[in-house]
Write a protein that holds these residues in place. Structure first.
Motif: not given
Length: 295
Positions: A137-138, A146-147, A268-272
């Motif tokens: 989900l993140a 980003e898109t 809390c910890s978003m990443s690509p």
């Protein structure tokens, strides 16, 4: 329908009856694709659109089917109207489109499409997917944000399309086996709140609904489900005060259940998105399906 006269008459009657200010022309594929809609039918459709009171005409089309001569035809037929080309971008990352969605749309084709639209003074609206399979989900939300920013930076509008589970699809199979969950409505609220009030004027939302939905979940429950649905319908219906609508809803609704806070804790910890992690998840899904003798 193969009778062009009947086709033109029916379209003309519909437009006369409803007199739209904005007209979306769409087909099962691409409205500018000769294989989906014969050239003669395209010309009749454009002529009826030109005669209608609509000030804005949206053409839903695949980037691959855009041709210089097609846009020249549209430009000549719809002179004096705002023309918007709606394309299915889904993600600004080519590997996400190809590896997760089996959509062989190259970055080069997308950029060519945008260049064609600029040369013919047409606006572009890109469909952006939320809920891409095989991403967490993140990662789904990171990719969608980003898109959208990619679209806005290029002068394009964005239409957020949450993944919907439909009958007789692979996604329905994965959902029923516990291998996929659609994004909760709170996730859409979180995503939209990442943008300013001015930016949200260019970020539309497709009608959010799904044929299958868990009755209760950790991020959407019986307390918030219907209020969330009404909120998203109100957001989709208008372009003014969208951010205020979202912030006031969160302030009012979030304390009534713990779904919003649980969503925030999980993000809390978003990443690509990672190609390696995605491939590992796909392998796990295929293994699970094979064990169930589904493959």
């Amino acid at each position: 329908m193969t009778d062009l006269h009947a086709f033109s008459t029916q379209v003309g009657e519909l437009l006369h009856r409803h007199r739209p200010e904005t007209l979306l022309l769409s087909t099962n594929g691409s409205v500018l694709d000769d294989a989906c809609l014969p050239p003669a039918a395209q010309e009749l459709l454009l002529a009826e659109a030109a005669a209608s009171p609509a000030r804005t005409v949206i053409l839903e089309t695949h980037p691959e089917t855009l041709r210089e001569e097609k846009l020249a035809l549209v430009e000549s037929c719809l002179a004096g109207k705002q023309v918007i080309l709606e394309i299915g971008l889904e993600s600004a990352r080519e590997w996400v489109r190809t590896q997760c969605l089996l959509k062989p749309l190259s970055d080069q084709t997308v950029e060519h499409c945008l260049g064609l639209a600029r040369r013919h003074a047409m606006a572009v609206q890109c469909n952006v997917l939320v809920g891409t399979p095989f991403l967490s989900l993140a990662e789904q939300l990171w990719d969608a944000e980003e898109t959208i920013r990619w679209c806005l930076a290029r002068g394009c509008m964005a239409a957020v399309f949450p993944v919907q589970i439909r009958p007789h699809t692979v996604l329905q199979l994965l959902y029923r086996q516990g291998l996929y969950l659609p994004p909760p409505r709170w996730a859409l609220v979180w995503l939209l709140l990442r943008f300013s009030a001015e930016e949200l004027q260019a970020v539309d939302l497709a009608q959010y609904d799904t044929d299958e939905w868990p009755q209760d979940g950790p991020l959407e429950c019986g307390v918030c489900r219907q209020p969330l649905q009404r909120l998203l319908e109100r957001y989709a219906a208008g372009q003014t005060d969208r951010r205020r609508l979202l912030t006031e809803f969160v302030a009012r609704q979030a304390p009534r259940c713990g779904c919003w806070e649980r969503l925030l804790a999980g993000l809390c910890s978003m990443s690509p998105p990672s190609r390696r992690r995605t491939a590992e998840r796909q392998t796990q899904v295929l293994t699970a399906l094979a064990e169930l003798s589904i493959l």
